[in-house]
Write an enzyme that holds these catalytic residues in place. Structure first.
Site, PDB file in Angstrom:
ATOM      1  N   ASP A 263       0.875  -1.146   0.174  1.00  0.00           N
ATOM      2  CA  ASP A 263      -0.165  -0.039  -0.016  1.00  0.00           C
ATOM      3  C   ASP A 263       0.883   1.354   0.039  1.00  0.00           C
ATOM      4  O   ASP A 263       2.047   1.235   0.300  1.00  0.00           O
ATOM      5  CB  ASP A 263      -0.799  -0.042   1.153  1.00  0.00           C
ATOM      6  CG  ASP A 263      -0.259  -0.533   2.465  1.00  0.00           C
ATOM      7  OD1 ASP A 263       0.853  -0.319   2.672  1.00  0.00           O
ATOM      8  OD2 ASP A 263      -0.824  -0.835   3.650  1.00  0.00           O
TER       9      ASP A 263
ATOM     10  N   ASN B  59      -6.965  -3.313  14.278  1.00  0.00           N
ATOM     11  CA  ASN B  59      -8.443  -3.507  14.191  1.00  0.00           C
ATOM     12  C   ASN B  59      -8.520  -4.944  13.217  1.00  0.00           C
ATOM     13  O   ASN B  59      -9.661  -4.867  12.634  1.00  0.00           O
ATOM     14  CB  ASN B  59      -9.130  -2.313  13.460  1.00  0.00           C
ATOM     15  CG  ASN B  59      -8.616  -1.877  12.218  1.00  0.00           C
ATOM     16  OD1 ASN B  59      -7.351  -2.558  11.654  1.00  0.00           O
ATOM     17  ND2 ASN B  59      -9.041  -0.581  11.532  1.00  0.00           N
TER      18      ASN B  59
ATOM     19  N   HIS C   7      -6.953  -4.935  10.048  1.00  0.00           N
ATOM     20  CA  HIS C   7      -6.681  -4.936   8.899  1.00  0.00           C
ATOM     21  C   HIS C   7      -5.378  -5.596   8.461  1.00  0.00           C
ATOM     22  O   HIS C   7      -4.574  -5.815   9.141  1.00  0.00           O
ATOM     23  CB  HIS C   7      -6.721  -3.297   8.657  1.00  0.00           C
ATOM     24  CG  HIS C   7      -5.508  -2.499   8.933  1.00  0.00           C
ATOM     25  ND1 HIS C   7      -5.511  -1.157   9.094  1.00  0.00           N
ATOM     26  CD2 HIS C   7      -4.203  -2.883   9.143  1.00  0.00           C
ATOM     27  CE1 HIS C   7      -4.443  -0.671   9.333  1.00  0.00           C
ATOM     28  NE2 HIS C   7      -3.614  -1.866   9.455  1.00  0.00           N
TER      29      HIS C   7
ATOM     30  N   GLU D 145      -9.441  -2.141   5.552  1.00  0.00           N
ATOM     31  CA  GLU D 145      -9.964  -1.772   6.865  1.00  0.00           C
ATOM     32  C   GLU D 145     -11.330  -2.752   6.739  1.00  0.00           C
ATOM     33  O   GLU D 145     -12.035  -3.294   5.863  1.00  0.00           O
ATOM     34  CB  GLU D 145     -10.310  -0.313   6.827  1.00  0.00           C
ATOM     35  CG  GLU D 145      -9.369   0.552   6.629  1.00  0.00           C
ATOM     36  CD  GLU D 145      -8.541   0.822   7.957  1.00  0.00           C
ATOM     37  OE1 GLU D 145      -8.433  -0.056   8.747  1.00  0.00           O
ATOM     38  OE2 GLU D 145      -7.847   1.863   8.184  1.00  0.00           O
TER      39      GLU D 145
END
Ligand code: PGA
Length: 252
Positions: free
Chosen positions: A68, A137, A139, A144
């Site tokens: 990313d 979280n 990801h 996400e």
């Protein structure tokens, strides 16, 4: 199938992960490595550099594709992931920079850039080994929690918790980009082999939910339960909420 290795601490995790990646390069010198940024892989990259310096690893034929990149940050911006990769790995080993790929977060058409990146991965023959960190979280890459798993490289709006977590690397939270280009969960799942590394107590819930909970796009890393070749190397702290008994390695 997921094989989970318990490492004593961050250093042991990093060492083991570097050995794993080095094995891939030795097995297939012209392999395609999927690489990750963040605090977690820094130790792994340090060990890979050391192996290169000691003459035990040759990157000359290796290709890399990163997961990313932040939207709006150019490669010479110290907070960009291109800059990160150059700083922590590429500038220190004998890799051909033209064989290293990171999405262009400044592309005029971000949509076209995502399509180009997805095609590029395909034209390289796909990823042999994808290295992943994991967000607090759950990801992976910047995919996400969502209502559905993303299929391909796309533009992602970062969640408040991710912006908060990543703000430690910026001078001010207002400087953290709110969007990123990221491989999709589908892109990641097409890698032939996956190595996920995790360290520290902040990752306990994410690791438990990803590998011992339901497969749900609310926990993107849980998709990895459907992959046939996943290795997790995590330290004792990150694994504290997983029941591994006395074992240092389990298969789930
Ligand atoms: P970290 O990030 O390694 O900085 O904890 C991991 C991630 O967000 O994927």
């Amino acid at each position: 199938m997921i094989r989970i290795y318990k490492a004593k601490d961050y250093e042991a995790m990093s060492h083991m992960a570097a050995d794993f990646i080095a094995s891939q390069i030795i097995l297939k010198p012209n392999c395609v490595l999927g690489l990750a940024t963040g605090t977690t892989p820094i130790g792994t990259y340090n060990w890979l550099r050391k192996k290169y310096e000691d003459g035990r690893l040759d990157f000359s034929e290796v290709h890399t594709v990163n997961l990313d990149e932040y939207v709006g940050l150019a490669g010479d911006d110290p907070n960009s992931y291109r800059y990160f990769m150059n700083t922590y790995l590429f500038d220190h080993v004998n890799i051909d920079k033209f064989s290293t790929h990171v999405e262009d977060g400044t592309a005029k058409s971000l949509k076209k850039e995502c399509q180009r990146y997805e095609k590029l991965i395909r034209s390289l023959g796909g990823v042999d080994l994808q290295l992943l960190g994991i967000g607090n979280n759950g990801h992976i890459g910047f995919c996400e929690p969502a209502d559905a798993f993303s299929r391909v490289t796309h533009i992602e709006n970062l969640t408040e918790s991710t912006i908060q977590a990543n703000s430690r690397l910026f001078e001010d939270i207002s400087q953290v980009p709110t969007r990123a280009l990221t491989m999709g969960v589908g892109t990641i799942m097409r890698a032939r082999r996956i190595l996920l590394i995790a360290s520290g107590s902040a990752k306990q819930d994410a690791i438990r939910d990803s590998f011992f909970g339901d497969i749900t796009p609310r926990v993107p890393a849980s998709a990895l339960q459907l992959h046939q070749d996943v290795t997790v190397i995590a330290d004792e702290e990150a694994l504290a909420k997983c029941d591994m008994g006395d074992d240092d390695v389990i298969v789930v």
